[in-house]
Design an enzyme around this catalytic site. Structure first.
Site, PDB file in Angstrom:
ATOM      1  N   CYS A  63      37.237  41.255  43.434  1.00  0.00           N
ATOM      2  CA  CYS A  63      37.750  40.932  42.098  1.00  0.00           C
ATOM      3  C   CYS A  63      38.700  39.736  42.114  1.00  0.00           C
ATOM      4  O   CYS A  63      38.629  38.865  41.229  1.00  0.00           O
ATOM      5  CB  CYS A  63      38.444  42.148  41.490  1.00  0.00           C
ATOM      6  SG  CYS A  63      39.598  42.988  42.574  1.00  0.00           S
ATOM      7  N   HIS A 103      44.377  41.157  36.939  1.00  0.00           N
ATOM      8  CA  HIS A 103      44.874  40.519  38.161  1.00  0.00           C
ATOM      9  C   HIS A 103      45.384  39.119  37.830  1.00  0.00           C
ATOM     10  O   HIS A 103      44.755  38.384  37.055  1.00  0.00           O
ATOM     11  CB  HIS A 103      43.753  40.374  39.197  1.00  0.00           C
ATOM     12  CG  HIS A 103      43.368  41.645  39.882  1.00  0.00           C
ATOM     13  ND1 HIS A 103      43.970  42.859  39.631  1.00  0.00           N
ATOM     14  CD2 HIS A 103      42.423  41.876  40.844  1.00  0.00           C
ATOM     15  CE1 HIS A 103      43.409  43.780  40.399  1.00  0.00           C
ATOM     16  NE2 HIS A 103      42.468  43.210  41.143  1.00  0.00           N
TER      17      HIS A 103
END
Length: 343
Positions: free
Chosen positions: A130, A242
């Protein structure tokens, strides 16, 4: 004529997101099947306005399936992806199991779409980590313009990247602090509530963690093997989204203004970069969005041809589920699904 699609790991964070994104993007599926381990059989998951009952991965017959979105962990993928691929279905895997296998393309559609053509050796395509996915989406157009030599990145990774149990641990620890209960650590090595932990995945011999190694190795495979990258990966008390502080050194000159214009035209990127209060993106605003956001674009005077960037994305989407669905869309557009190509 649409595809027959199975989602493996349909009860997890990413599996549920895959089902949601398939519906949101109106992916042409004649049938969608939700699969998971035996203990989850009968669990209900949403697919648009429909409710799907989860079926058992171990007893399911994949012979009529065209596409499998796999998000069930590396061990399950190692066992099942080759078996499913052998039936003729294409597996797009979200785990780390196949990313560095030379027989398996590692694909981010905005970055290396042509790599998808190599899927046929095992009928498996790998999704990147990710944190890597959002990074390379931001780096690719800049690399094309000025050629990247070196990247230094510090990540600020949300707990959803570690699964549902990790999200629950952040919630229960936060609640415990307010009511003066005991702080219980089960998933993380240290308290995550109101704290940051510079440790994601196992440590390696050189002192880096496996997560940091993945960012380096995957960026090289996806973008350019000549790029040098070092990372410090940090878990932060954020539920979803994130963030990355990225410092880039280029071979050729590039200004912050040039970078801003290049990124504004780049696929999958949204630039939010005003030199004022709130003129930047944070993880909260990225949740539920498809884009990779770039802010705080500025020149780094400590190196020749240097830039600093702030990169944010919903890790359950671009970092996982969205990228998998985009790979499937790419294959569809290129006529790579055998049954449809033969029709």
């Amino acid at each position: 004529m649409g595809l027959r699609v199975a989602v493996v790991g349909a009860t997890g964070n990413v599996g549920r997101e895959m089902l949601e994104i398939l519906q949101e993007r109106l992916f042409p599926a004649d049938e969608v099947v939700a699969l998971a381990s035996r203990r989850s059989v009968g669990t209900e998951v949403s697919y648009g306005e429909k409710t799907l009952k989860v079926k058992d991965l171990e007893t399911y017959d994949f012979s009529g399936i065209d596409l499998v979105l796999m998000s069930a962990g590396g061990a399950v993928s190692k066992e099942w992806s080759p078996k499913i691929g052998a039936t003729g279905a294409v597996v797009i895997d979200n785990s780390s199991a196949w990313r560095m296998d030379p027989r398996v393309p590692l694909v981010v559609p905005e970055v290396n779409p042509d790599a998808v053509a190599g899927f046929g050796k095992l009928n498996i395509i790998a999704n990147p980590n990710c944190s890597t996915a959002q990074l390379v989406v931001a780096l690719k157009p800049l690399h094309d313009h000025a050629k990247i030599k070196r990247v230094v990145v510090a990540t600020y990774q949300s707990v959803s990247g570690a699964g549902k149990d990790a999200m629950e641990e952040l919630w229960t620890q936060t609640r415990a602090l307010f009511v003066n209960d005991e702080i219980v650590k089960e998933h993380f090595t240290k308290q995550i509530a109101f704290n940051v932990i510079p440790h994601i995945a196992d440590f390696m011999e050189d002192g880096a963690t496996k997560e940091e190694w993945k960012m380096m190795a995957e960026t090289k495979k996806i973008l350019d093997p000549a790029i040098k990258l070092t990372a410090t990966c940090v878990r932060v008390p954020v539920f979803v989204g994130h963030s990355e502080a990225v410092n880039v050194e280029f071979e050729n000159p590039i200004t912050a203004d040039e970078a801003r214009e290049i990124l504004r035209e780049a696929p999958g990127v949204v630039v939010i970069d005003k030199h004022e209060d709130a003129g930047y993106i944070t993880p909260v605003e990225s949740v539920g969005e498809f884009a990779t956001y770039v802010s705080r674009i500025r020149e780094d005077a400590t190196v020749e041809n240097g830039l600093s960037l702030w990169v944010v994305s919903d890790n359950l989407r671009k970092g996982a589920a969205l990228n998998a669905v985009q790979i499937a869309e790419l294959m569809l557009n290129r006529g790579l699904f055998k049954r449809l190509a033969a029709a």
